[in-house]
Structure formats: structure tokens, C-alpha cells
Enzyme design. Structure first.
Site, PDB file in Angstrom:
ATOM      1  N   ASP A  52      35.090  29.453  57.102  1.00 51.74           N
ATOM      2  CA  ASP A  52      35.357  30.594  56.240  1.00 51.74           C
ATOM      3  C   ASP A  52      34.045  31.314  55.953  1.00 51.74           C
ATOM      4  OD1 ASP A  52      38.079  29.959  56.035  1.00 51.74           O
ATOM      5  OD2 ASP A  52      37.624  28.443  54.528  1.00 51.74           O
ATOM      6  N   ASP A  99      38.152  24.894  60.689  1.00 49.44           N
ATOM      7  CA  ASP A  99      37.879  26.334  60.740  1.00 49.44           C
ATOM      8  C   ASP A  99      36.652  26.647  59.877  1.00 49.44           C
ATOM      9  OD1 ASP A  99      38.812  26.101  58.124  1.00 49.44           O
ATOM     10  OD2 ASP A  99      40.834  26.724  58.687  1.00 49.44           O
ATOM     11  N   ASP A 157      36.612  24.859  44.229  1.00 48.35           N
ATOM     12  CA  ASP A 157      37.243  23.687  43.612  1.00 48.35           C
ATOM     13  C   ASP A 157      36.319  22.471  43.463  1.00 48.35           C
ATOM     14  OD1 ASP A 157      37.290  23.380  46.360  1.00 48.35           O
ATOM     15  OD2 ASP A 157      39.443  23.004  46.520  1.00 48.35           O
TER      16      ASP A 157
HETATM   17  P1  ATP Z   1      40.330  22.141  55.185  1.00 52.79           P
HETATM   18  O1  ATP Z   1      39.383  21.399  56.044  1.00 52.79           O
HETATM   19  O2  ATP Z   1      41.546  21.376  54.904  1.00 52.79           O
HETATM   20  O3  ATP Z   1      40.594  23.561  55.641  1.00 52.79           O
HETATM   21  P2  ATP Z   1      38.954  23.488  53.073  1.00 52.79           P
HETATM   22  O4  ATP Z   1      38.081  22.974  51.972  1.00 52.79           O
HETATM   23  O5  ATP Z   1      38.298  24.382  54.070  1.00 52.79           O
HETATM   24  O6  ATP Z   1      39.607  22.237  53.757  1.00 52.79           O
HETATM   25  P3  ATP Z   1      40.714  25.665  52.580  1.00 52.79           P
HETATM   26  O7  ATP Z   1      42.074  25.670  51.992  1.00 52.79           O
HETATM   27  O8  ATP Z   1      40.519  26.143  53.973  1.00 52.79           O
HETATM   28  O9  ATP Z   1      40.194  24.182  52.412  1.00 52.79           O
HETATM   29  O10 ATP Z   1      39.811  26.504  51.576  1.00 52.79           O
HETATM   30  C1  ATP Z   1      38.501  26.985  51.906  1.00 52.79           C
HETATM   31  C2  ATP Z   1      37.605  26.916  50.698  1.00 52.79           C
HETATM   32  O11 ATP Z   1      38.128  27.733  49.655  1.00 52.79           O
HETATM   33  C3  ATP Z   1      37.475  25.538  50.057  1.00 52.79           C
HETATM   34  O12 ATP Z   1      36.503  24.760  50.689  1.00 52.79           O
HETATM   35  C4  ATP Z   1      37.100  25.874  48.628  1.00 52.79           C
HETATM   36  O13 ATP Z   1      35.747  26.218  48.532  1.00 52.79           O
HETATM   37  C5  ATP Z   1      37.930  27.134  48.384  1.00 52.79           C
HETATM   38  N1  ATP Z   1      39.250  26.810  47.804  1.00 52.79           N
HETATM   39  C6  ATP Z   1      40.390  26.565  48.470  1.00 52.79           C
HETATM   40  N2  ATP Z   1      41.406  26.315  47.649  1.00 52.79           N
HETATM   41  C7  ATP Z   1      40.909  26.414  46.405  1.00 52.79           C
HETATM   42  C8  ATP Z   1      41.470  26.277  45.105  1.00 52.79           C
HETATM   43  N3  ATP Z   1      42.748  25.969  44.938  1.00 52.79           N
HETATM   44  N4  ATP Z   1      40.648  26.468  44.047  1.00 52.79           N
HETATM   45  C9  ATP Z   1      39.341  26.788  44.221  1.00 52.79           C
HETATM   46  N5  ATP Z   1      38.769  26.917  45.413  1.00 52.79           N
HETATM   47  C10 ATP Z   1      39.520  26.731  46.497  1.00 52.79           C
HETATM   48 MG    MG Z   2      39.372  25.426  55.649  1.00 55.87          MG
END
Ligand code: ATP
Ligand code: MG
Length: 442
Positions: free
Chosen positions: A70, A68, A146
Site C-alpha cells: 500500500d 500487496d 491499527d
Molecule cells: P494483510 O497482509 O492481511 O493485507 P495489512 O496490514 O496490509 O495485512 P490491510 O487490510 O491491507 O492489512 O490494510 C493495510 C494497512 O491499513 C494496515 O497495515 C494498517 O496500517 C491500515 N489499516 C487497515 N485496517 C485498519 C483498521 N481497521 N484500522 C486502522 N488501520 C487499518
Molecule cells: Mg495489505
């Protein structure tokens, strides 16, 4: 590993900001989702800053298929809502706006900043962030994310990637690096420890030393995370196609103990290897099914993850004189009850998990018409598959699984023959149970 990065030539702007142009990062605009591009266009036309950020950009840079996209913006949640009729404000700890564009739901977050105003940003006694709704600039937002690779901002209007934390270089080097002081960041949100492991497993990257070192020390902080959030995180870790490798990373970084303390103890203490083998087999079969586009259920996975405890207790209780069926029922209830405090498995899955376990004793009973009613059981397939894993792991001798495989494809005549020629080797031990009853009466 990532040949695309060889052409890198970032243009350094100011002290921290690095701009990477399209000809270097090579992100193909056509791989971006229409919905997220639309949201950004509307926000930018209204005078706000807006970027694609997070896993979507990271995955495109790794030439993987993003899950996805964001959006991060300078617009406040209420301002976002005003621009999009079909939008909804969600979350309390972190306010997010969900914008619906066609069938897509785009997550829009406002740039986060830092402040000492603890009404807006609050931590509890162990340093855990319980509220974080302070807004800031895109630079502030980057350092609150993160890992460095998750803090890359893509601007669709000029195709540039902005990097404030060295994420592009880390991605090129295949490194997962936490932003800021690792211990502080893990204390703020212990789930980041799990996320670190998840990204190494899923993306085949390695953990930078400073990012991995505190995990072993701080692992028990995960006990402070809500049991329902952990259920979701465990699925992302173990039921996303890379479960087997991710489980080995969890073990290596001492993260199994806070999540599955009883399973952990049994894996550590018993000299047999079949518990670990059973879990590995269950994870591999989940990985394989996902790779083939087949469905998977958390129930099967959890049936395996908690099986060491059930099996251990089942054996104890039968030794104490309980019948096998009753002993298994007690062991199942105890195991599910005890572990809910760590990871809250929703009720509907608990029912299925219990059925898979119950079937382990039902499958032993093959006299009369019993096999036919077992075959009719709605979870027969899962219970049978689970039995095969137990055999393959070496926990029980092979034979029963093959009998059932044969029974399923036999006609009525063959089935009667199969039942008749059986020695009832797996029957309950009524004599032992009645002795115990007599003892109790005494
Ligand atoms: P995935 O491909 O699994 O969705 P993702 O990195 O996009 O991985 P998400 O949970 O969708 O993970 O989170 C989107 C973004 O929000 C992350 O890339 C990161 O920048 C931020 N983020 C998510 N969780 C945290 C956290 N616990 N602490 C700080 N930043 C976070
Ligand atoms: Mg994501």
C-alpha cells in the site's frame, strides 16, 4: 526469532520519530513491487511525500512474502487521480484511490489526521468511526493506523524506514500492540479485534497484554459491524492458511460468540467433543489445501462452522417425528436464515452449503440406483469429504465413508453386489412419520 533485527541500530530523530536505515532493516529493494515503486516515484517527482506502508513492509521485515503493497501519500485523493490516468476513487467512509500499473492495482491512501470537525470524521453512539476523511501529516497518519507493526513507512528513494510508534521494536519482540488507547481504538472499529487475532495466528506473534485485555469485554461490539464486512473478515481469518490456529485464538479471546453464537453455545454446552473436532478438521484440511496451492471454497468451511447447529436441530426434528430428509432440510434453512444477520454469506455459497448438507442424508441412502444418482451430484466430492470429516470427528461411526470410497472405484458388477449385500440401516422411518400424520389428523 528474527535474526535480522539483531543488527538494528535505529537513529532517533526528535522525540518520536525513529529512522532505520537499509543496512539495519535489510529490506531488499528487489522484493518490492514495480507498480508501487512507480506510483511513489511519480508522486515524489510531483512534490508530494509518498511511502510504502502497512502489511507489505511488515511482512518484508519478518522475511515473509508480502501479499500487496500500500502507498500512503500527502497528495489528496483528487491530486492522486490527476497524476494517474488509470485510477479510480473508491470508498466513502475512507476514500482510497486505486491506481492501475500494468496488471497491478496499487491502493493509494492520503495521510489521515485528526480533527473535531465531525462532518469529516464522525463516530456513532458506541464510538464507531463511520466516516474518516480528515487529512494530515505522516505522523498523524501513523497514529491512526491499527497496530504499531502496521505503521512503518518505507521511503524507496533513500531506503529508510520511518517509525513513529515503536513498531520496529515491537516487531523485533514479536508483539502485536494496538496504537493509542485500546478500548477507544476497538470502539472506533471493532474489526480491529479480529485483525489482532489474525496477525497473531498468521504471523506467529503474541498479543501485548493491553491489546488483548479489552477484547473479552468488548467482543459484542462486533455485532455492530456490517454482516457483509464480517464475511470478508472471516475469510481472511480462517481461509488464509492459518485457520486452525486462528480459530483457537478466536475461542480463547471470546470472539466466537458474537460471530457464530449458535456454534459457540453448542461447543460450550455439549459434553461431546466432536463438533469442535469437526471444525478443527475442516480448518486443517483448508490449511493443508492452501499450503499445497489447491483451491478452497468458503462453502465447505461454512458448512463445517454451522454444522453443530444443523446437526443438533436435525436430531431434534427427527426425534419429534420428521423424516430424516425433511428434518435436515428444515434444520439447514433455519440455520442459514438465523445466521445471516451475523455474517452475511453470499447466496451462491449458501446454495453449495445446503447441497453439502443435503448430501449427508443422500449418502445414507444406498438402495437400487440411488448411489449412482448421488455419485452424479455436482457436489458429490464436497459432500463425501464432509462425511469423512464427520466420521473422523467421531460424530458418526466409521463405515459409510469407506463404502462410498469403495463404490466410487468399483465397476458396475461390483456396485450391484455392494448394493445387494447391504442392510438398509440408514433408511428413513416411514412408520414413525405416518404415526405422526395420523396424530395430526386426530
Ligand atoms: P494483510 O497482509 O492481511 O493485507 P495489512 O496490514 O496490509 O495485512 P490491510 O487490510 O491491507 O492489512 O490494510 C493495510 C494497512 O491499513 C494496515 O497495515 C494498517 O496500517 C491500515 N489499516 C487497515 N485496517 C485498519 C483498521 N481497521 N484500522 C486502522 N488501520 C487499518
Ligand atoms: Mg495489505
Amino acid at each position: 526469532m528474527f535474526s535480522v533485527f539483531k543488527r538494528k541500530g535505529p537513529q532517533h530523530v526528535g522525540v518520536h520519530k525513529v529512522v532505520i536505515s537499509q543496512e539495519y532493516h535489510g529490506i531488499d529493494h528487489r522484493n518490492l513491487s514495480d507498480g508501487s515503486l512507480k506510483v511513489i516515484e511519480v508522486l515524489q517527482n510531483a512534490g508530494y511525500e509518498a511511502y510504502l506502508v502497512g502489511g507489505g513492509i511488515r511482512d518484508l521485515l519478518l522475511r515473509k512474502h508480502p501479499k500487496d503493497f500500500d502507498v500512503a501519500t500527502s497528495a489528496k485523493p483528487m491530486e492522486v487521480q490527476k497524476l494517474f490516468k488509470r485510477s479510480r476513487l473508491i470508498g466513502r467512509r475512507f476514500q482510497i484511490v486505486h491506481v492501475r500499473i500494468g496488471a497491478e492495482i496499487i491502493e493509494v491512501t492520503t495521510f489521515r489526521g485528526s480533527t473535531s470537525n465531525n462532518k469529516l470524521r464522525r463516530t456513532n453512539a458506541s464510538g464507531m468511526l463511520v466516516r474518516d476523511n480528515v487529512f494530515g501529516s505522516v505522523e498523524d497518519d501513523a497514529v491512526r493506523r491499527d497496530f504499531t507493526m502496521n505503521a512503518l513507512y518505507y521511503d524507496p528513494s533513500n531506503h529508510e524506514v520511518l517509525d513513529f510508534v515503536g513498531g520496529y521494536d515491537d516487531l523485533e519482540d514479536g508483539i502485536v500492540r494496538i496504537i493509542g488507547d485500546p478500548e477507544t481504538r476497538y470502539r472506533e472499529d471493532p474489526v480491529r479485534m479480529l485483525r489482532a487475532i489474525r496477525f497473531t495466528g498468521k504471523l506467529g506473534l503474541s498479543l501485548e497484554d493491553g491489546t488483548s485485555e479489552p477484547i473479552r469485554r468488548l467482543n459484542l461490539l462486533l455485532r455492530d459491524v456490517s454482516a457483509s464486512r464480517l464475511f470478508d473478515e472471516i475469510l481472511k481469518l480462517l481461509q488464509a492458511g492459518y485457520g486452525r490456529i486462528t480459530f483457537s485464538h478466536l475461542l480463547r479471546h471470546s470472539l466466537l460468540k458474537p460471530l457464530f453464537p449458535n456454534t459457540f453455545d453448542l461447543l460450550e454446552s455439549s459434553d461431546n467433543t466432536y463438533y469442535r473436532e469437526l471444525i478443527d478438521l475442516a480448518l486443517s484440511s483448508t490449511d493443508d489445501r492452501l499450503a499445497q496451492g489447491k483451491s478452497v471454497t468458503p462453502a465447505f468451511l461454512y458448512a463445517a462452522l454451522h454444522w453443530p447447529q444443523v446437526h443438533h436441530r436435525w436430531r431434534e426434528l427427527t426425534t419429534e417425528g420428521h423424516g430424516r430428509t425433511q428434518a435436515l432440510a428444515i434444520a439447514s434453512s433455519e440455520t442459514l436464515d438465523l445466521n445471516q444477520q451475523f455474517i452475511a454469506i453470499p447466496k451462491r455459497f449458501c446454495t453449495t452449503i445446503r447441497e453439502i448438507w443435503d448430501l449427508q442424508v443422500k449418502l445414507e441412502k444406498r438402495h437400487g440406483r440411488r448411489p449412482d444418482s448421488t455419485l452424479e451430484h455436482p457436489r458429490f466430492r464436497a459432500g463425501f469429504d464432509f462425511l469423512l470429516l464427520r466420521e473422523r470427528s467421531g460424530e458418526i461411526m466409521a463405515g459409510l465413508g469407506e463404502w462410498w470410497a469403495h463404490y466410487q472405484v468399483s465397476d458396475e458388477f461390483q456396485r450391484r453386489e455392494m448394493v445387494a449385500s447391504l442392510k438398509e440401516e440408514f433408511e428413513e422411518a416411514p412408520k414413525r412419520r405416518s404415526r405422526r400424520k395420523n396424530k395430526r389428523r386426530d
